[in-house]
Design an enzyme around this catalytic site. Structure first.
Site, PDB file in Angstrom:
ATOM      1  N   ASP A  13       0.862  -1.180   0.000  1.00  0.00           N
ATOM      2  CA  ASP A  13       0.000   0.000   0.000  1.00  0.00           C
ATOM      3  C   ASP A  13       0.896   1.226   0.000  1.00  0.00           C
ATOM      4  O   ASP A  13       1.953   1.236   0.631  1.00  0.00           O
ATOM      5  CB  ASP A  13      -0.977   0.000   1.175  1.00  0.00           C
ATOM      6  CG  ASP A  13      -0.310   0.226   2.509  1.00  0.00           C
ATOM      7  OD1 ASP A  13      -0.397   1.358   3.025  1.00  0.00           O
ATOM      8  OD2 ASP A  13       0.297  -0.727   3.046  1.00  0.00           O
ATOM      9  N   GLU A 100      -8.754   3.768  10.871  1.00  0.00           N
ATOM     10  CA  GLU A 100      -7.776   3.604  11.940  1.00  0.00           C
ATOM     11  C   GLU A 100      -8.147   4.312  13.232  1.00  0.00           C
ATOM     12  O   GLU A 100      -7.623   3.979  14.278  1.00  0.00           O
ATOM     13  CB  GLU A 100      -6.410   4.122  11.472  1.00  0.00           C
ATOM     14  CG  GLU A 100      -5.877   3.364  10.281  1.00  0.00           C
ATOM     15  CD  GLU A 100      -4.529   3.870   9.805  1.00  0.00           C
ATOM     16  OE1 GLU A 100      -3.836   4.569  10.570  1.00  0.00           O
ATOM     17  OE2 GLU A 100      -4.163   3.564   8.662  1.00  0.00           O
TER      18      GLU A 100
END
Length: 115
Positions: A13, A100
């Site tokens: 990523d 997150e």
């Protein structure tokens, strides 16, 4: 990521935080795919997303995009922003949600945002 023969497949990523990426070098290291940060919240477009998309595609990698979500925003607005910025870019991997921070929400509230 694993394939049908239980062999690991390298997928990375990336975002603007990675700077300029040498995609040919990435591919020569055995990486087969990349998830590229496209958006965050309802206003942030990753300034490197298109360059990373072109670089990864030209290097023969499979490409997918991810959205960094804010739990305190309207999830529909975030999805619409992501899809609008995706435009006509062609993906090979499913879209991915990066969540997150709970922004003060309970686990149940955060989970409900993802469905």
């Amino acid at each position: 990521m694993q394939n049908r023969n239980d062999q690991n497949i390298k997928v990375i990523d990336v975002s603007h935080h990675n700077g300029t990426i040498d995609w040919a070098k990435v591919a020569s290291d055995g990486v087969k795919g990349a998830y590229i940060k496209l958006t965050e919240g309802t206003t942030f477009l990753d300034k490197k997303s298109y360059d990373n998309y072109i670089g990864a595609k030209n290097a023969g990698l499979r490409v997918g995009f991810y959205h960094f979500a804010h739990a305190d925003n309207d999830p529909i607005a975030e999805v619409n922003f992501f899809l609008n910025k995706l435009g006509s870019m062609k993906v090979d991997l499913p879209h991915c949600l990066d969540l997150e921070e709970n922004k003060g929400k309970t686990k149940a509230q955060v989970t409900s945002l993802c469905s």
